[in-house]
Write a protein that holds these residues in place. Structure first.
Motif, PDB file in Angstrom:
ATOM      1  N   THR A 183       3.582   1.404  -3.316  1.00 27.34           N
ATOM      2  CA  THR A 183       2.978   1.689  -4.622  1.00 27.34           C
ATOM      3  C   THR A 183       2.267   3.043  -4.628  1.00 27.34           C
ATOM      4  O   THR A 183       2.166   3.678  -5.674  1.00 27.34           O
ATOM      5  N   SER A 184       1.795   3.501  -3.471  1.00 25.05           N
ATOM      6  CA  SER A 184       1.245   4.853  -3.387  1.00 25.05           C
ATOM      7  C   SER A 184       2.334   5.885  -3.659  1.00 25.05           C
ATOM      8  O   SER A 184       2.102   6.882  -4.355  1.00 25.05           O
ATOM      9  N   SER A 197      -2.459   2.794  -8.196  1.00 19.38           N
ATOM     10  CA  SER A 197      -3.521   3.020  -7.217  1.00 19.38           C
ATOM     11  C   SER A 197      -4.284   1.728  -6.937  1.00 19.38           C
ATOM     12  O   SER A 197      -4.636   1.440  -5.785  1.00 19.38           O
ATOM     13  N   PHE A 227       0.827  -1.209   0.000  1.00 18.00           N
ATOM     14  CA  PHE A 227       0.000   0.000   0.000  1.00 18.00           C
ATOM     15  C   PHE A 227       0.860   1.258   0.000  1.00 18.00           C
ATOM     16  O   PHE A 227       0.670   2.154  -0.832  1.00 18.00           O
ATOM     17  N   SER A 243      -2.147  -0.464  -4.711  1.00 20.24           N
ATOM     18  CA  SER A 243      -2.075   0.065  -3.347  1.00 20.24           C
ATOM     19  C   SER A 243      -3.376  -0.188  -2.589  1.00 20.24           C
ATOM     20  O   SER A 243      -3.356  -0.584  -1.414  1.00 20.24           O
ATOM     21  N   ASN A 244      -4.517   0.010  -3.250  1.00 20.94           N
ATOM     22  CA  ASN A 244      -5.795  -0.249  -2.582  1.00 20.94           C
ATOM     23  C   ASN A 244      -6.001  -1.733  -2.310  1.00 20.94           C
ATOM     24  O   ASN A 244      -6.545  -2.119  -1.266  1.00 20.94           O
ATOM     25  N   TRP A 263      -3.795  12.092  -6.445  1.00 21.58           N
ATOM     26  CA  TRP A 263      -5.165  12.351  -6.894  1.00 21.58           C
ATOM     27  C   TRP A 263      -5.428  13.848  -7.022  1.00 21.58           C
ATOM     28  O   TRP A 263      -6.106  14.293  -7.959  1.00 21.58           O
ATOM     29  N   SER A 280       0.205  10.111   0.573  1.00 22.08           N
ATOM     30  CA  SER A 280       0.719  10.101  -0.803  1.00 22.08           C
ATOM     31  C   SER A 280      -0.416   9.902  -1.804  1.00 22.08           C
ATOM     32  O   SER A 280      -0.383  10.433  -2.925  1.00 22.08           O
ATOM     33  N   THR A 281      -1.455   9.158  -1.400  1.00 19.72           N
ATOM     34  CA  THR A 281      -2.634   9.003  -2.253  1.00 19.72           C
ATOM     35  C   THR A 281      -3.270  10.354  -2.541  1.00 19.72           C
ATOM     36  O   THR A 281      -3.629  10.662  -3.681  1.00 19.72           O
ATOM     37  N   TYR A 285     -10.796   9.269  -2.922  1.00 17.70           N
ATOM     38  CA  TYR A 285      -9.997   9.790  -1.807  1.00 17.70           C
ATOM     39  C   TYR A 285     -10.605  10.949  -1.030  1.00 17.70           C
ATOM     40  O   TYR A 285     -10.047  11.370  -0.014  1.00 17.70           O
ATOM     41  N   GLY A 332       0.744   6.225   3.510  1.00 24.44           N
ATOM     42  CA  GLY A 332       0.225   5.819   2.213  1.00 24.44           C
ATOM     43  C   GLY A 332      -0.968   6.650   1.789  1.00 24.44           C
ATOM     44  O   GLY A 332      -1.103   7.031   0.625  1.00 24.44           O
ATOM     45  N   SER A 333      -1.863   6.960   2.733  1.00 28.95           N
ATOM     46  CA  SER A 333      -3.026   7.792   2.426  1.00 28.95           C
ATOM     47  C   SER A 333      -2.606   9.215   2.078  1.00 28.95           C
ATOM     48  O   SER A 333      -3.225   9.863   1.226  1.00 28.95           O
TER      49      SER A 333
END
Length: 636
Positions: free
Chosen positions: A335-336, A352, A332, A355-356, A470, A465-466, A430, A462-463
């Motif tokens: 890859t994020s 994405s 997660f 990662s999810n 996005w 970087s997400t 997100y 990770g969130s």
């Protein structure tokens, strides 16, 4: 009612299979399109019929089909044909070593079936989790099938150098759907293994559709990685037959044998493209968009997480669970980070997706009610939002000739319909209070409660970087520095129909969050663990629905205001004299310069070349050490 179920299950799996045969034989594109529409409609009706019959019968798990000798022999014959096909393709393209994996696992599966006496048992299971997967495959997969009718026409208009084999491509999509129905409804490993291998071979064929050198290379990478997982699956079958004389999934979960669970987890990790096996899904993006949306976003990779969710009760507090949760959390965050460095929209979606899936895998690895609750929600929301995004990117690429995010600058004015679809899809992935973010919050809460500090760090960073990648993409869609210059929109009606329905589904899933929790997710958790608790209270769920409504109202008001407001292009200051087109300026030396606006992709810091190999080494090392420990325990 049991007779109704006995009838509906083969009908559900048979409809896409018959449809695939007709699609392959019909060469007239218009007639083929009508066949696809009819097949999708029948598939959806059969799924609704099966679900309704199951609910009316009391919503209790059904275990069906005990005496299936004819079907078993048919599957064995198809397995031999699949092995022969893989051997032929491996020798044709000089990748002979790939055939070894196919020979080993097929030989091992046959040896088990003919050498070990197995307890008489059922072959099909109908329960809440299996039906959820059927609904995802029938409805999300069906909409992707409708989308593919128009997309393939536009695709070959833009790619005239690619041989038009649309009938084969479209037929394979529906064969895949049939295999997915069989996989999720199987109650024993032998049947599940058969459908598992069918999905691997179909993925190989779809990735290599264009038959370019890159497509062939990527298709074989996907094949050998999935065959490696299939070999782990076959070893698990052998161990079950040797030690337990049973290959029933419920008995495997209750016995919780570490080696058997470990081998099945290996299969799940490869199919869900977790590190170190993620590269097969990156390469799959070379295929036409419908295969990316169906196989590598909505269904095939979900087969891996489906297996891990089935195994979740046996993973709690075990070494296998610890490793699965670590691999998922590590995938997660890594890859994020790698997604930040991508400007190719399909590659962003690929990273994405992985990662999810990693977050879902991590939740399954913890193996408690709260994390599995979050995993199921993540799976549902990811299927609709990500499929819609893949479709929007494919349609945009056909219209503007590129899937580079930098080429999507000001898409809200150039291709407004596609920009709105992308915007809803990105928001669903997100932004609060859409389902993906809420599910991540629940997962974070569960990780904190379990005391897993490492996973808390992974989901937090990770969130973050997400949000980074996005937001860059969303900002590009609504930015505009040049006058309004619309692009020709060649997106067809069936493509827009599919995307519009997926948009509605994504929004409805958020609005109906409380109902989804009470009538879908909680029963699944109850069937897996024998108990369930409300992870979020009804007041919290209601608050989220109110927030979703407000989120929808504000853009609607802004849309009306901007439609009524004058649309004057205001000259911008560009550190010089604006030439007048907002694209060129005169600098201090009197020279005309062109304005370039670009996102910062941090390729040197987070690029795939920098992070991928170290990530693969770490993940592979952890898996090797784990299986060495498990093997040592067996030998001792």
């Amino acid at each position: 009612m049991g007779g109704c179920l006995l009838f509906l299950i083969p009908v559900l799996a048979g409809i896409p299979l018959v449809g695939a045969a007709l699609i392959f034989l019909i060469q007239d594109a218009r007639l083929r399109g009508f066949v696809i529409y009819g097949t999708v409609a029948l598939m959806m009706l059969a799924c609704l019929g099966l679900t309704g019959a199951w609910i009316l019968d009391g919503s209790t798990p059904w275990l069906l089909y005990t005496h299936t000798e004819l079907m078993d022999h048919l599957m064995q014959g198809i397995e031999i044909l699949l092995m022969a096909f893989i051997i032929y393709m491996s020798f044709k393209y000089k990748r002979r070593w790939v055939s070894i994996l196919s020979i080993l696992q097929t030989g091992l599966a046959f040896w088990v079936e003919y050498s070990y006496p197995l307890q008489e048992a059922t072959h099909t299971q109908v329960d809440s989790l299996a039906l959820l997967m059927c609904v995802i495959c029938a409805f999300i997969g069906g909409l992707i099938g409708i989308y593919s009718v128009g997309y393939m026409k536009s695709y070959h208009e833009k790619h005239r150098g690619v041989i038009d084999r649309s009938s084969t491509f479209l037929a394979l999509l529906f064969v895949f759907m049939s295999a997915m129905f069989g996989l999720v409804l199987s109650s024993n490993l032998i049947w599940m293994y058969f459908f598992w291998e069918v999905t691997s071979v179909i993925s190989f064929l779809l990735i290599g559709y264009t038959r370019t050198e890159e497509a062939i290379e990527n298709s074989f990478r996907a094949l050998w990685m999935n065959l490696l997982g299939g070999f782990g699956f076959a070893v698990a079958i052998w161990l079950c037959a040797m030690w337990n004389h049973s290959v029933q999934m419920d008995q495997i979960v209750s016995s919780a044998n570490p080696m058997i669970i470990g081998m099945l987890c290996l299969a799940g990790l490869t199919k869900s493209a977790q590190l170190p096996f993620s590269t097969w899904l990156f390469g799959a993006m070379v295929a036409p968009t419908p295969s990316s949306a169906l196989l590598h976003s909505a269904t095939m990779v979900k087969a891996g997480v489906y297996l891990l969710i089935r195994l979740a009760p046996a993973l709690n507090g075990t070494i296998c669970g610890a490793i699965v949760s670590f691999i998922g959390g590590f995938t997660f965050i890594m890859t994020s980070l790698m997604a930040i460095a991508q400007n190719d929209a399909k590659k962003v979606l690929a990273f994405s997706t992985i990662s999810n899936l990693g977050l879902i895998v991590a939740c399954a690895g913890i193996g408690v009610e709260q994390t599995v609750w979050a995993a199921i929600f993540l799976m549902i929301f990811h299927s609709s939002s990500k499929s819609m995004l893949f479709e929007a990117v494919g349609a945009t690429e056909n219209s503007i000739g590129s899937r580079d995010i930098e080429r999507m600058h000001g898409l809200i004015l150039r291709l407004p319909k596609l920009a709105y679809v992308m915007g809803i899809g990105i928001a669903g992935m997100y932004l609060a209070p859409f389902g993906m973010l809420i599910s991540k919050w629940v997962a974070l809460k569960a990780f904190v409660d379990s005391g897993n500090v490492l996973l808390v760090i992974c989901i937090a960073f990770g969130s973050a970087s997400t949000m980074f990648y996005w937001t860059k993409w969303l900002g590009k869609l609504i930015a505009m520095h040049k006058p309004h210059t619309p692009d020709p929109d060649i997106t067809r009606k069936d493509e827009y129909f599919s995307m519009a329905v997926l948009c509605v589904i994504t929004i409805l899933l958020c609005l109906l969050f409380p109902l989804l929790a009470g009538y879908v997710v909680n029963p699944i958790v109850l069937s897996l663990f024998g108990a369930t608790t409300d992870v979020l209270s009804m007041s919290e769920l209601t608050t989220m629905v109110i927030m979703v409504c407000s989120v929808l109202i504000v853009p609607a008001m802004m849309f009306l205001i901007t439609r009524m407001a004058p649309r004057d292009i205001v000259p911008i200051y560009m550190n010089g004299i604006n030439v007048g087109d907002n694209s060129h300026f005169i600098d201090s030396f009197g020279e005309e310069k062109k304005l370039h606006l670009s996102n910062w992709y941090l390729r040197f810091d987070f690029g795939r070349r920098r992070l991928l190999k170290p990530s693969q080494i770490v993940a592979a090392s952890v898996l090797i050490v784990t299986f060495a420990i498990l093997l040592g325990g067996v030998l001792a």
